[in-house]
Write a protein that holds these residues in place. Structure first.
Motif, PDB file in Angstrom:
ATOM      1  N   PHE A  34       1.007  -1.030   0.050  1.00 44.72           N
ATOM      2  CA  PHE A  34       0.041  -0.115   0.017  1.00 44.72           C
ATOM      3  C   PHE A  34       1.012   1.129   0.088  1.00 44.72           C
ATOM      4  CE2 PHE A  34      -3.069  -2.833   2.149  1.00 44.72           C
ATOM      5  CZ  PHE A  34      -3.725  -2.889   1.450  1.00 44.72           C
ATOM      6  N   ASP A  35       0.295   2.373  -0.433  1.00 43.20           N
ATOM      7  CA  ASP A  35       1.088   3.694  -0.440  1.00 43.20           C
ATOM      8  C   ASP A  35       0.868   4.165   0.954  1.00 43.20           C
ATOM      9  OD1 ASP A  35       1.851   3.395  -3.116  1.00 43.20           O
ATOM     10  OD2 ASP A  35      -0.212   4.627  -3.761  1.00 43.20           O
ATOM     11  N   PHE A  36      -0.270   3.913   1.492  1.00 44.57           N
ATOM     12  CA  PHE A  36      -0.449   4.618   3.013  1.00 44.57           C
ATOM     13  C   PHE A  36      -1.464   3.778   3.832  1.00 44.57           C
ATOM     14  CE2 PHE A  36      -3.358   6.543   0.111  1.00 44.57           C
ATOM     15  CZ  PHE A  36      -4.556   6.515   0.670  1.00 44.57           C
ATOM     16  N   ALA A  37      -1.700   3.949   4.915  1.00 45.36           N
ATOM     17  CA  ALA A  37      -2.601   3.150   6.122  1.00 45.36           C
ATOM     18  C   ALA A  37      -2.813   4.282   6.969  1.00 45.36           C
ATOM     19  CB  ALA A  37      -1.912   2.054   6.583  1.00 45.36           C
ATOM     20  N   ILE A  38      -4.462   4.127   7.088  1.00 45.55           N
ATOM     21  CA  ILE A  38      -4.796   4.890   8.297  1.00 45.55           C
ATOM     22  C   ILE A  38      -5.426   3.941   9.144  1.00 45.55           C
ATOM     23  CG2 ILE A  38      -6.828   6.438   8.750  1.00 45.55           C
ATOM     24  CD1 ILE A  38      -6.811   7.724   5.871  1.00 45.55           C
ATOM     25  N   PHE A  39      -5.010   4.184  10.531  1.00 43.75           N
ATOM     26  CA  PHE A  39      -5.280   3.317  11.770  1.00 43.75           C
ATOM     27  C   PHE A  39      -6.029   4.065  12.647  1.00 43.75           C
ATOM     28  CE2 PHE A  39      -0.957   1.497  10.290  1.00 43.75           C
ATOM     29  CZ  PHE A  39      -1.665   0.426   9.626  1.00 43.75           C
ATOM     30  N   ILE A  40      -7.434   3.877  12.891  1.00 43.38           N
ATOM     31  CA  ILE A  40      -7.945   4.691  13.742  1.00 43.38           C
ATOM     32  C   ILE A  40      -8.613   3.658  14.958  1.00 43.38           C
ATOM     33  CG2 ILE A  40     -10.164   5.977  14.325  1.00 43.38           C
ATOM     34  CD1 ILE A  40     -10.143   6.497  11.126  1.00 43.38           C
TER      35      ILE A  40
END
Length: 153
Positions: A34-40
């Motif tokens: 992946f280019d990026f990840a958002i972890f919430i």
């Protein structure tokens, strides 16, 4: 993008796409990293644990009053990421949806476009935009759950 247990799963996906030999079903990798990840409100996987640091560019969004996944537990995922960005919202265990957060997510993801002049680290924090970011029509009791306004407590 993953929320709570979904963030834990997203961490596995990031790790296995970066190092597909770690998991036989990902070897060879079925997809590029992946280019990026958002972890919430996420946390690090423990069974099995991730054996290397996640290199995928990432941002972690934590609720200051989250009692379901404590910030201490969320930091276990932050600790296994390379150059993590951590942002806090004023609420508990939910995805912040106030306009300032929507703009932040949009700008942060747009910074990965090949023709973007802005880098993800240059995107200003949504913090300090004023007001509570509790989702519209909801309250956030001390338990960390959300109750619709007007509902019997």
């Amino acid at each position: 993008m993953g929320f709570s247990q979904g963030a834990c799963m997203a961490a596995y996906l990031c790790a296995y796409l970066e190092e597909p030999f770690l998991e036989p079903i990902f070897n060879p990798a079925p997809h590029p990293a992946f280019d990026f990840a958002i972890f919430i409100s996420g946390f690090a996987p423990t069974c099995p644990p991730i054996e290397h640091h996640i290199c995928t560019k990432n941002v972690h969004v934590l609720g200051k009053t989250d009692t379901l996944v404590s910030n201490t537990r969320s930091l276990t995922l932050v600790d296994i990421c390379i150059n993590p960005r951590v942002e806090y919202h004023e609420g508990s265990h939910y995805v912040p949806s106030k306009a300032s957060w929507r703009h932040f997510f949009h700008q942060w993801m747009a910074a990965f476009e090949p023709d973007s002049l802005k880098k993800p680290d240059d995107v200003p924090s949504p913090i300090g935009s004023g007001g509570d970011d509790t989702p519209s029509g909801a309250q956030t009791p001390a338990s960390g759950t959300m109750t619709p306004r007007g509902a019997a407590l």
